[in-house]
Every structure is written in C-alpha cells, then in structure tokens.
Design a protein around this motif. Sequence first.
Motif, PDB file in Angstrom:
ATOM      1  N   ASN A  81       0.771  -1.284  -0.078  1.00  0.00           N
ATOM      2  CA  ASN A  81       0.043   0.081  -0.059  1.00  0.00           C
ATOM      3  C   ASN A  81       0.829   1.286  -0.006  1.00  0.00           C
ATOM      4  OD1 ASN A  81      -2.568  -1.117  -0.061  1.00  0.00           O
ATOM      5  ND2 ASN A  81      -2.470  -1.461   2.237  1.00  0.00           N
ATOM      6  N   PHE A  82       1.973   1.417   0.605  1.00  0.00           N
ATOM      7  CA  PHE A  82       3.004   2.477   0.312  1.00  0.00           C
ATOM      8  C   PHE A  82       3.648   2.187  -1.156  1.00  0.00           C
ATOM      9  CE2 PHE A  82       2.998   2.836   5.166  1.00  0.00           C
ATOM     10  CZ  PHE A  82       2.949   4.238   5.030  1.00  0.00           C
ATOM     11  N   ALA A  83       3.807   1.290  -1.654  1.00  0.00           N
ATOM     12  CA  ALA A  83       4.253   1.289  -3.069  1.00  0.00           C
ATOM     13  C   ALA A  83       3.875   2.182  -4.021  1.00  0.00           C
ATOM     14  CB  ALA A  83       4.456  -0.365  -3.781  1.00  0.00           C
ATOM     15  N   PRO A  84       2.691   2.461  -3.850  1.00  0.00           N
ATOM     16  CA  PRO A  84       1.746   3.549  -4.923  1.00  0.00           C
ATOM     17  C   PRO A  84       2.534   4.641  -4.869  1.00  0.00           C
ATOM     18  CG  PRO A  84       0.255   1.914  -4.253  1.00  0.00           C
ATOM     19  CD  PRO A  84       1.269   1.727  -3.365  1.00  0.00           C
ATOM     20  N   LEU A  85       3.174   5.364  -3.855  1.00  0.00           N
ATOM     21  CA  LEU A  85       3.803   6.592  -3.641  1.00  0.00           C
ATOM     22  C   LEU A  85       5.391   6.603  -4.580  1.00  0.00           C
ATOM     23  CD1 LEU A  85       3.579   7.482   0.173  1.00  0.00           C
ATOM     24  CD2 LEU A  85       2.269   8.465  -1.923  1.00  0.00           C
TER      25      LEU A  85
END
Length: 571
Positions: free
Chosen positions: A76-80
């Motif tokens: 979920n942090f990967a999209p940043l």
Amino acid sequence: MESVVAGDEMIEEMRNVKRRKPGGWKSIPYILGNETFERLATFGVLANFQVYLQTQFHMTLVAATNLINIWSGCANFAPLLGAFISDAYLGRFRTVAFASIASLLGMGLLTFTAWSPKLHPPKCTPQQLKLNQCLGPTPCQLSVLLGALALLGIGTGGIRPCSVPFALDQFDTTTEQGRSDINSFFNWYFVSFTLVQMIALTAVVYIQNSVSWVMGFGIPTGLMFGSIILFFFGTRVYVCFKPEGSVFTDMGRVYAAAYKKRKVKLPDQTSVEGLYYDPPLQTDTIASKLPLTNEFRMLNKAALITNGELSDEGVPNNKWRLCSIQQIEEAKCMLKIIPIWGSGIIYFISMSQQGTLTVAQAMKMDRKLGPKFKIPPGAVSIISMITVGVFIPIHDRFLIPVSRQITRLEGGITVLQRIGIGLVFSLSSTIVAGLVEAHRRETANAHNFTDGASPMSVMWLAPQLILMGLAEAFNIIGQMEFYSKQFPENMKSIANSLTWATMGGANYLSSTIIMIVHATTGKHGHPAWVSNNINGGRVNYLYYIISVLGLFNMLYFLVVARRYQYKAGTM
C-alpha cells in the motif's frame, strides 16, 4: 530561413496535437480491464490468505496476521514510489505495463507454492494438528513465498497510482462532454471495484477452499495474463503524455529554497506583484494555475526573487534556490492534507481486521448454510461489499437530494463530513466486533469446544461487517473524492496513491499493536490475547483497544477538519 524554422515548429506542434487527441471511451475498456483483473488477482489472494498461511503453511495466527499486515503495508505504500517513477521517468503507460508483468510473475510464483510439494510444508496429520506439532515452512519455502508477495507488491505499486490517472488522460477536460465522461467513468470504476471484490470473496475463495489452492490461485493468474494482452491491444488508441518530473522533487526544491532564504524578509502582503517567480505553466497536461496564498507563508520565500537568481532568459540559475509559485502551492497542498491523511490510519486498522481477525473468528464458528454447503471463512467479508452495493444507490438517489435541499451543498454534505461519518461507523463496528467475539468465546468454552468451532452461527459476524460496509461507503469514497479535489491536476498520481498509503500505515500500526499485545499478555500461565487457539485467547480485548484508539482518532479528526481550508468551490 526564419519562415522555414517557424513552419517546422508549426508542423511539429500539429503532430503533437494530433498525437494528444483524447481517445475517450475507446481507450477505457483496455485500461479498466487491466486494473480490474489486477485487483481480482490481489483480492483473490488477500481475501483468503489468512486461511492459506494457517492451513497450508501451518503458521500461527499471530505470524500469519503479521505477515499479511507487513506485506499489505509495503504493497500500500508502494503506489507512492510508483507515482514518483511514473511522473519522473517512465510515464503512466510504461509504469502500468511493467507493473502488470510483475503482478503476473508474482501470481505465477504464488501458484507454484501451492502446486509444488517442495514449496510448501507437508500435510499435517490429525494427530499433529491436535498436538500443535505441524511442520512450518522451511527458510527456502518462506523465501519463495515472500518473493511472490514482493512481485505482487511491485505490481500494485505501479498499477494503482497510474491506472485511474491514465484513464482520465483519455478525456478532454476542456469540454463539457469530457467532464461529463469523467463522472461516468468514476461510476463504472466503482462498479467494477465492487464486483471484483464480490467475485474474489465468493467464487475465488470457494475454489480455494473447496476445490484446490492451485486452481484458486491459477485462475486469477490466467486472468492477469489476459489483462496484459488486453492492455497492449489498446496502444493504438491511448493518449500518452511524457513524464514531466516528479512533484516530490519539486517539493524538495521548495523546502531547500525556503531554508536557504530563511533570513530573507517577506514583503508586505499588499505589494507582491513582480517580486515572486511566476512563469506560465509548461506542461502537456491540462492543469490550472494556483494563486499565491498565505498558508505556510514561510514557504513563499522560495519564490521570492533576489539578486542574480534569474538568467537573462528569465529562467532560474539554480532550481534549488528559486521555485515558482505553482511549485510552492503544490507543496502546500500536501502539507495541508497530511493531518487529514493521518486520521485515516486508525480507521483502516478497523477495516484490515476483516481479512485477519474476522476470518480467524469465522474459522471457529458454525459456517453451515443448508445441509451441504459450508461458507468459506474468507467469504464472510462479502457482507460488507453487499452493504456498500446496496447503500451507494440509496445514498446517491435519495439521501443526497434530501440533504442538498437542507444544506445547499452540491454533495449534500461536505467531503470531510462524509469522512467523519465513516469514522463513526468504523468505531461502532469495532465495538460490536468485541461484544460478538466475547459471546462467541463464551459459547465455545461453555460447550467444551476449547479447541474447536463454536456452535454460534457465522452470521453473528454480520452486524460488525454491515457497519464496516457503511464506514467504507462514507470514509473510503470520501477520502478518494477529497484527495482528487484538493490536489491540482498534475498531482493526480499522488492523490490516487494517498488512500493506499493510509492503508499501508494502518497495516504497520496494526501489526505493531498485535505484536505488543501478544508479547505482554501471554505470561504467568495465561494464554496471550491473540493466540493460535482463539477460543483460549481474548481477541475481544484487542477489539476494545482498537475502539479506544478509534475514539481518540475521531476527536483528533474533528479538530483538524475544523481547521482545514478547502480549495475554492471544492467542499
């Protein structure tokens, strides 16, 4: 000679205009189909992954829950990171393409962990299961599993921040028809989102539990392969913009320039014309120019022109010392939203329990539906999806028109009010979950089912799931609308990734809470609150802890929401 050069420039500009002609709805099936199948693959894994880890890899409840939370946090942090790579280097089309291939490889490797006996622990005999002596995964088996999850995380990081903005690039927002098409697109997007979750929670989960894990993972893998083919078929109609640099880099320049000029005095607010660097926008995308504001006024120093900072052509000699008003206001957008963003973390902790603790509860309840059918544990969350699917039309058709007549607001209520109502439903859901779990545990122990399933029906979980569905309908959709409205057009990738980043923060905090509770409660001969034998634990106490956090979070949200200043016309 000059006329020839001018003619060449005109021809090149005409080519660019032709190349950038919006593809409209012709492009959308390819893009929406790609993301739909990616979500089907991801949700097909997450919906029942707790069961897979506990039954096939023989992990404890705590270990499986922490693994899911940590991986979900990374994903979920990967999209940043994906948004940064897309904006700065690859562009949205290439980012989605590479990420889709990574997702396919991850799903394929995960399927192999279920298919090959060498990639998962041996089956557990009834005697081993009773004595809690099942063999866990070897380091090699765990490494392959983590490798599959890493590839899925890379795919998520590239597709989620870019797919929706790439679809919006296909519409001409300068026309009324284009803006109307975008509203229709969001409706179709949400419909596909809900349908995918329902399919993942029913058909895919049923196949995994009742047929085989190989087929349950293999079908989403095949669909992911088809989605990649579909995505590349659309290349002839896509509108693709070149990467123009990441807003994260621009934000870094704003902070650096403001710090370097920290001793420079700002002019009076009434005399700013010609003192700040404010060039016209140089972008292929359709973006609106932001006016200078007095919020976080210290950052305005980054655009204040001092001696020797502009070249003869009117370009900054050092981009880390002089920034434009547009860059400053974009950085302010992020700063303004961070307090609101932080309030979503506790909310998503409540939501994340659907895939972990709620599934663990369902595994120890009576799941019979009729004489032969047994509800898979991972499928109980479909109750939340049905709630969302039923409530959204009622909300749009009846509640919004009624509230619009009272408040005179286009959406009936403000976006932040919608998010706040979602927090109330979320808090109610965790309180009810704790009460239901206390009753379930007492029932199981009263019938001497210390290690088995409670005679309580799994439908006792419906109230908490219905409340969580209402929380999603208000809070998640409210968050997405809030970010998309409060960010400028060229920050769409960042806006689309913030909701996922909130989920990531919740996953990490949830894992931390569970580890602390497990480490501090299992002492003096008493079982831990969160133990492998849920009937002997006290999961209801964990729900109460989350409820207390939710109450404080709601009070915090009320404070920051009252202080927030909307962009003009975006309430």
